[in-house]
Write an enzyme that holds these catalytic residues in place. Structure first.
Site, PDB file in Angstrom:
ATOM      1  N   SER A  89       0.834  -1.197   0.000  1.00 59.01           N
ATOM      2  CA  SER A  89       0.000   0.000   0.000  1.00 59.01           C
ATOM      3  C   SER A  89       0.876   1.256   0.000  1.00 59.01           C
ATOM      4  CB  SER A  89      -0.967  -0.046   1.193  1.00 59.01           C
ATOM      5  OG  SER A  89      -1.863   1.034   1.152  1.00 59.01           O
ATOM      6  N   HIS A 199      -8.599   1.251  -0.259  1.00 65.48           N
ATOM      7  CA  HIS A 199      -8.465   0.157  -1.235  1.00 65.48           C
ATOM      8  C   HIS A 199      -9.804  -0.476  -1.607  1.00 65.48           C
ATOM      9  CE1 HIS A 199      -4.143   0.408  -1.304  1.00 65.48           C
ATOM     10  NE2 HIS A 199      -4.119   0.392   0.007  1.00 65.48           N
TER      11      HIS A 199
END
EC number: 2.3.1.39
Length: 308
Positions: A89, A199
């Protein structure tokens, strides 16, 4: 022939005091830390070292703090010579600095903006995330689809390791999954301390603003492949990488597939650079045969530099 990947953790790895041991004790690291302080519009070093105002956990501060810590460690290390890089991430931005796709100064501005946009995307309490333990991806995906409706969604967000899938979406559905988790077959469902549905497709609301912001910076082709979260394969083309960094906002982190792709390329040594050993723990559950090294502190840096 042995190949090495350097890997970088994302949000959740931050802790008060991070990188303080590097400051004034290593010239290369101090240069990065000072650069962050001079580039950003808040006192990042105070936030990282003492956090007297309790702001380190806010995503617009967490993101530049983690990038700065990982980049400071990276700058202090000698003779790394990685074949690949990967981040989880936010950690993917440290990979971009490592592979010279972005300068550190540009990357730290980008992740500050990324954090601000993510924080502003939804009012507090609308979106959240949770870790589902003990179920495989297909089962978690099936549960998410059964809970989702036209006006509320929940989706797999981080495919971390076998038996650990993080989901993201509307908080009402996250709460429902936390409550029903065991009856649906999960060992546990743990809510995560995050302020938004990261996400998930809900984050598409910031796609345009983020894309136009990052376009003002210079992006370069990677010096070695960056394994990207969205497609789990190595990329070097700057335009592909940039496009994938926008998609990363609203796409699941394909950590299992990314790790397996690296192993398929011959990587047998993963070096985790940054606070904590979260990624090393995940990789152990994906493949027990690879070598793992953790670089978190000044002592770790000294150990690497002396032994390598």
């Amino acid at each position: 022939m042995s190949k090495t990947a350097i890997i970088f953790p994302g949000q959740g790895a931050q802790k008060v005091g991070m990188a303080q041991d590097l400051f004034n004790n290593n010239d290369q690291a101090t240069e990065i830390l000072t650069s962050a302080a001079n580039t950003l519009d808040f006192d990042i070093l105070e936030t990282m070292f003492t956090d007297e105002e309790g702001k380190l956990g806010e995503t617009e501060n967490t993101q530049p703090a983690l990038l700065t810590h990982s980049s400071a460690l990276l700058a202090a290390l000698k003779n790394l010579n990685p074949d690949f890089t990967m981040g989880h991430s936010l950690g993917e931005y440290s990979s971009l600095v490592a592979a010279d796709v972005l300068s550190f100064e540009d990357a730290v501005k980008i992740v500050r903006k990324r954090g601000q946009l993510m924080a502003q995307a939804f009012p507090t309490g609308v979106g959240s995330m949770a870790a589902v333990l003990g179920l495989d991806f297909d089962k978690v995906d099936e549960i998410c689809k059964s809970l989702s409706s036209d006006d509320k969604i929940i989706e797999p967000a981080n495919i971390n390791c076998p038996g650990q899938i993080v989901v993201s979406g509307h908080k009402a559905l996250i709460d429902e999954l936390v409550e029903k988790g065991k009856s649906l077959g999960a060992k546990r469902v743990m809510p995560l301390a995050v302020s938004g549905p990261f996400h998930s497709s809900l984050m598409k609301v910031i796609e345009e603003d983020f894309s136009s912001y990052i376009n003002q910076f210079e992006w370069r082709d990677a010096k070695f492949p960056v394994v990207q979260n969205v497609n789990a394969q190595g990329e070097t083309d700057k335009e592909v990488i940039k496009s994938n960094m926008v998609k990363q906002l609203y796409s699941p982190v394909q950590f299992i597939n990314s790790t397996e792709w690296l192993i398929d390329q011959g990587v047998d040594h993963f070096i985790e650079i940054g606070p904590g050993k979260v990624l090393s723990g995940l990789i152990k559950k994906i493949n027990r045969d690879v070598k793992l090294t953790s670089i978190q502190t000044l002592e770790d840096v000294k150990g690497w530099n002396e032994n390598d």
